[in-house]
Every structure is written in structure tokens, then in C-alpha cells.
Design a protein around this motif. Sequence first.
Motif, mmCIF file in Angstrom:
data_model
loop_
_atom_site.group_PDB
_atom_site.id
_atom_site.type_symbol
_atom_site.label_atom_id
_atom_site.label_comp_id
_atom_site.label_asym_id
_atom_site.label_seq_id
_atom_site.Cartn_x
_atom_site.Cartn_y
_atom_site.Cartn_z
ATOM 1 N N LEU A 99 -7.268 33.189 -14.207
ATOM 2 C CA LEU A 99 -7.190 32.894 -12.771
ATOM 3 C C LEU A 99 -7.305 31.402 -12.446
ATOM 4 N N PRO A 100 -8.224 30.640 -13.049
ATOM 5 C CA PRO A 100 -8.257 29.201 -12.739
ATOM 6 C C PRO A 100 -6.950 28.490 -13.118
ATOM 7 N N ASN A 103 -4.451 29.337 -10.502
ATOM 8 C CA ASN A 103 -4.785 28.595 -9.289
ATOM 9 C C ASN A 103 -4.289 27.149 -9.388
ATOM 10 N N LEU A 131 -14.560 36.682 -5.503
ATOM 11 C CA LEU A 131 -13.933 35.542 -4.836
ATOM 12 C C LEU A 131 -14.954 34.654 -4.123
ATOM 13 N N LEU A 136 -10.022 31.356 -4.697
ATOM 14 C CA LEU A 136 -8.666 31.047 -5.134
ATOM 15 C C LEU A 136 -7.880 30.520 -3.942
ATOM 16 N N ASP A 137 -6.981 29.575 -4.198
ATOM 17 C CA ASP A 137 -6.156 29.007 -3.133
ATOM 18 C C ASP A 137 -4.985 29.901 -2.777
#
Length: 193
Positions: A99-100, A103, A131, A136-137
Motif C-alpha cells: 500500500l505505501p 500510494n 486507515l 492513503l491519498d
Amino acid sequence: MTAPLTESSASSLHPHATKSVSRRRALYAGVAAAAAVGGAGLAWWRLQPHAVQEGAAQALWAQAFYTPDGARLAMESFAGKPLLLNFWATWCPPCVDELPMLNNFYRENKASGWQVVGLAIDQPSSVRKFLARLPLDFPVGLAGLGGSELGRSLGNLTGGLPFTVVFSGDGRVAHRKMGQVTPEDLKTWSALR
């Protein structure tokens, strides 16, 4: 108590016993090798995306999900630009690990038209807690078990996670990946328009 039969003890009992023990060992080794190859083949098959069901991409654009904060996330709003759609869950370590990176991909490529959407195959409360710790963006939709069915229609027959589908700007499925995304995947996909 009887001692196990070895080649040296077998040869002292009967001259043909050594050949019998050797043949038996070769047979066991062959069966083990065949089982290993079969297991590896099955694992490979399970980790390959399968055919996309007819109409699955069009059906995706008609879907809508709720976000963790209760807003409506209509997939049709992402049509017309490249989209990386990632199926994930909070209980899935490779999902959480990637996930990072996803992102960062979103941050670096949104100006050039790239979109990223995460579909959480998870309980809403778990996603909200997650979250809160790792914001997350990009938008996240709460897909629940329906997300698993959507993934299957896009070729993820086993329902494994993470599963990523990349759509071209014209809405076609361009790439799919079972398992964790790599920086090389993102580099290859980012060339797509």
C-alpha cells in the motif's frame, strides 16, 4: 525388536534384496518428484490471472462502493484515464506491505492522469482503523464479499489477495497481477495511457 532393512543388511539376507531396496527407493523418489512438480504446477496455475469474464470490465464501471467515511465511490467517475485497481485487505500482509508503494505511485503519477483505487475486501470497521493508522491519498472503496466476486469476474478465480488490475484510458483491462506488486510492475504499467 527388528532392525530396519538397509542395503547392507538386505544383501546379507538375499542377493536380490539390494536391487529391491534400490528400486523401492527410486520409486519413492520418483513419486515424490512427481508430487512436487504437480504441486508446483497447481500453485503456478492458482497464481495466474485467468480469463476476464465477458462484460466484466463494463460491469465494473457501473459499480459503486461506499468509502470508509460513508461517501459514495462511483467507478464510472474513473473512466477515461488509466486506473490501477487494487483488491486488498487489512489481514493480508503482502497487501499491507504494498500500500505505501501504491500510494507513492499515485502521488507521483496523478498529475499525468493516473488514478488508483483500493477495494477493501474486509470489514468496514477494520478498514477504518487501518486507515486511521496509515492514511492513503487514493480513494478506498469498501467492497466486502462482493469485491471478491468482482475480482473473480476479472480473472482472480481463487480469490487471492492482493490482486491488481490495470485499466487503460479507454476502459480495457491492460494488465493483471496476482500477488504483491513490484516497483518493476509499476514502472511497466506507468508507460500505459
